[in-house]
Motif scaffolding. Structure first.
Motif, PDB file in Angstrom:
ATOM      1  N   GLU A   6       0.910  -1.227   0.084  1.00  0.00           N
ATOM      2  CA  GLU A   6       0.047  -0.104  -0.046  1.00  0.00           C
ATOM      3  C   GLU A   6       0.839   1.313   0.062  1.00  0.00           C
ATOM      4  N   SER A   7       0.241   2.386  -0.495  1.00  0.00           N
ATOM      5  CA  SER A   7       0.976   3.590  -0.415  1.00  0.00           C
ATOM      6  C   SER A   7      -0.283   4.769  -0.515  1.00  0.00           C
ATOM      7  N   GLY A   8       0.313   5.937   0.011  1.00  0.00           N
ATOM      8  CA  GLY A   8      -0.690   7.096  -0.167  1.00  0.00           C
ATOM      9  C   GLY A   8      -1.075   7.639   1.138  1.00  0.00           C
ATOM     10  N   GLY A   9      -0.987   7.119   1.959  1.00  0.00           N
ATOM     11  CA  GLY A   9      -1.543   7.468   3.509  1.00  0.00           C
ATOM     12  C   GLY A   9      -0.648   8.719   3.869  1.00  0.00           C
ATOM     13  N   GLY A  10      -1.169   9.438   4.894  1.00  0.00           N
ATOM     14  CA  GLY A  10      -0.585  10.259   5.569  1.00  0.00           C
ATOM     15  C   GLY A  10      -1.250  11.549   6.406  1.00  0.00           C
ATOM     16  N   LEU A  11      -0.857  12.740   6.677  1.00  0.00           N
ATOM     17  CA  LEU A  11      -1.736  13.462   7.449  1.00  0.00           C
ATOM     18  C   LEU A  11      -2.338  14.583   6.408  1.00  0.00           C
ATOM     19  N   VAL A  12      -3.526  14.723   6.805  1.00  0.00           N
ATOM     20  CA  VAL A  12      -4.415  15.731   5.931  1.00  0.00           C
ATOM     21  C   VAL A  12      -5.419  16.351   6.982  1.00  0.00           C
ATOM     22  N   GLN A  13      -5.949  17.736   6.501  1.00  0.00           N
ATOM     23  CA  GLN A  13      -6.555  18.320   7.182  1.00  0.00           C
ATOM     24  C   GLN A  13      -8.110  18.074   7.051  1.00  0.00           C
ATOM     25  N   PRO A  14      -9.117  18.151   8.031  1.00  0.00           N
ATOM     26  CA  PRO A  14     -10.531  18.051   7.669  1.00  0.00           C
ATOM     27  C   PRO A  14     -11.023  18.676   6.299  1.00  0.00           C
ATOM     28  N   GLY A  15     -11.731  17.876   5.555  1.00  0.00           N
ATOM     29  CA  GLY A  15     -12.119  18.494   4.267  1.00  0.00           C
ATOM     30  C   GLY A  15     -11.275  18.121   2.967  1.00  0.00           C
ATOM     31  N   GLY A  16     -10.056  17.574   3.301  1.00  0.00           N
ATOM     32  CA  GLY A  16      -9.009  17.448   2.380  1.00  0.00           C
ATOM     33  C   GLY A  16      -9.396  16.103   1.687  1.00  0.00           C
ATOM     34  N   SER A  17      -8.400  15.509   0.721  1.00  0.00           N
ATOM     35  CA  SER A  17      -8.226  14.441   0.131  1.00  0.00           C
ATOM     36  C   SER A  17      -6.893  13.679   0.177  1.00  0.00           C
ATOM     37  N   LEU A  18      -7.274  12.192   0.031  1.00  0.00           N
ATOM     38  CA  LEU A  18      -6.113  11.409  -0.100  1.00  0.00           C
ATOM     39  C   LEU A  18      -6.336  10.319  -1.068  1.00  0.00           C
ATOM     40  N   ARG A  19      -5.316   9.765  -1.758  1.00  0.00           N
ATOM     41  CA  ARG A  19      -5.598   8.617  -2.608  1.00  0.00           C
ATOM     42  C   ARG A  19      -4.808   7.556  -2.180  1.00  0.00           C
ATOM     43  N   LEU A  20      -5.295   6.290  -1.795  1.00  0.00           N
ATOM     44  CA  LEU A  20      -4.501   5.175  -1.460  1.00  0.00           C
ATOM     45  C   LEU A  20      -4.528   4.285  -2.658  1.00  0.00           C
ATOM     46  N   SER A  21      -3.365   3.470  -2.678  1.00  0.00           N
ATOM     47  CA  SER A  21      -2.809   2.610  -3.929  1.00  0.00           C
ATOM     48  C   SER A  21      -2.456   1.476  -3.030  1.00  0.00           C
ATOM     49  N   CYS A  22      -2.715   0.313  -3.654  1.00  0.00           N
ATOM     50  CA  CYS A  22      -2.206  -1.054  -3.276  1.00  0.00           C
ATOM     51  C   CYS A  22      -2.110  -2.035  -4.592  1.00  0.00           C
ATOM     52  N   ALA A  74      -5.553  -5.256 -14.990  1.00  0.00           N
ATOM     53  CA  ALA A  74      -4.316  -5.541 -15.644  1.00  0.00           C
ATOM     54  C   ALA A  74      -2.901  -5.556 -14.702  1.00  0.00           C
ATOM     55  N   LYS A  75      -3.225  -4.304 -13.792  1.00  0.00           N
ATOM     56  CA  LYS A  75      -1.888  -4.364 -13.000  1.00  0.00           C
ATOM     57  C   LYS A  75      -2.217  -4.820 -11.549  1.00  0.00           C
ATOM     58  N   ASN A  76      -3.358  -5.706 -11.186  1.00  0.00           N
ATOM     59  CA  ASN A  76      -3.431  -6.302 -10.049  1.00  0.00           C
ATOM     60  C   ASN A  76      -3.406  -5.160  -8.957  1.00  0.00           C
ATOM     61  N   ALA A  77      -4.030  -3.986  -9.154  1.00  0.00           N
ATOM     62  CA  ALA A  77      -4.058  -2.817  -8.132  1.00  0.00           C
ATOM     63  C   ALA A  77      -5.477  -2.545  -7.822  1.00  0.00           C
ATOM     64  N   VAL A  78      -5.647  -1.793  -6.812  1.00  0.00           N
ATOM     65  CA  VAL A  78      -6.887  -1.082  -6.139  1.00  0.00           C
ATOM     66  C   VAL A  78      -6.450   0.201  -5.573  1.00  0.00           C
ATOM     67  N   PHE A  79      -7.436   1.191  -5.675  1.00  0.00           N
ATOM     68  CA  PHE A  79      -7.172   2.307  -5.455  1.00  0.00           C
ATOM     69  C   PHE A  79      -8.298   2.972  -4.422  1.00  0.00           C
ATOM     70  N   LEU A  80      -8.145   4.004  -3.721  1.00  0.00           N
ATOM     71  CA  LEU A  80      -9.228   4.509  -2.836  1.00  0.00           C
ATOM     72  C   LEU A  80      -8.990   5.989  -3.058  1.00  0.00           C
ATOM     73  N   GLN A  81     -10.023   6.640  -3.792  1.00  0.00           N
ATOM     74  CA  GLN A  81      -9.902   8.090  -3.545  1.00  0.00           C
ATOM     75  C   GLN A  81     -10.869   8.565  -2.505  1.00  0.00           C
ATOM     76  N   MET A  82     -10.297   9.089  -1.307  1.00  0.00           N
ATOM     77  CA  MET A  82     -11.075   9.662  -0.172  1.00  0.00           C
ATOM     78  C   MET A  82     -11.110  11.131  -0.348  1.00  0.00           C
ATOM     79  N   ASN A  83     -12.294  11.772  -0.450  1.00  0.00           N
ATOM     80  CA  ASN A  83     -12.487  12.961  -0.568  1.00  0.00           C
ATOM     81  C   ASN A  83     -13.554  13.556   0.956  1.00  0.00           C
ATOM     82  N   SER A  84     -13.436  14.806   1.162  1.00  0.00           N
ATOM     83  CA  SER A  84     -13.943  15.424   2.195  1.00  0.00           C
ATOM     84  C   SER A  84     -13.640  14.572   3.623  1.00  0.00           C
ATOM     85  N   LEU A  85     -12.687  14.367   3.836  1.00  0.00           N
ATOM     86  CA  LEU A  85     -12.116  13.441   4.788  1.00  0.00           C
ATOM     87  C   LEU A  85     -12.664  14.260   6.217  1.00  0.00           C
ATOM     88  N   LYS A  86     -12.902  13.291   7.279  1.00  0.00           N
ATOM     89  CA  LYS A  86     -13.356  13.826   8.529  1.00  0.00           C
ATOM     90  C   LYS A  86     -12.479  13.207   9.354  1.00  0.00           C
TER      91      LYS A  86
END
Length: 121
Positions: A6-22, A74-86
């Motif tokens: 996995e990759s893409g985690g981190g610190l974000v402010q409320p209302g922000g976005s992150l995208r996780l990849s695996c 094709a790449k055996n990958a999954v993603f999670l787009q996270m918006n409006s984070l709380k």
């Protein structure tokens, strides 16, 4: 063996976005469901979102309309787009995959090592 990274985690402010990849690698014949779970200390790991190889998706009520799961078969990958984070989205997020290693083999569940997502001002 099968590895999920996995990759893409981190610190974000409320209302922000992150995208996780695996990405899954190793001895893989096929992958059925792939998904994301999360866990906070002292609480059972819970489903966030999952998707099948056919494209159907499932979301927990707490993230519906804010998170989007997608997949690259094709790449055996999954993603999670996270918006409006709380702040309550803060957790360790784990990737999961249901993998068959051979055509006639059984399907087994594999987990990534987890990536921390912290939502805080």
């Amino acid at each position: 063996q099968v590895q999920l990274v996995e990759s893409g985690g981190g610190l974000v402010q409320p209302g922000g976005s992150l995208r996780l990849s695996c990405a899954a690698s190793g001895s893989i014949f096929s992958i059925n469901a792939m998904g994301w779970y999360r866990q906070v200390p002292g609480v059972q790991r819970e489903l966030v979102a999952r998707t099948t190889s056919g494209g159907s998706t499932e979301y927990s009520d707490s993230v519906k309309d804010r998170f989007t799961i997608s997949r690259d078969n094709a790449k055996n990958a999954v993603f999670l787009q996270m918006n409006s984070l709380k702040p309550e989205d803060t957790a360790v997020y784990y990737c999961n995959a249901a993998v068959k290693r051979t055509r006639l083999g059984y399907e087994n569940n594999y987990w990534g090592q987890g990536t921390q997502v912290t939502v805080s001002s």
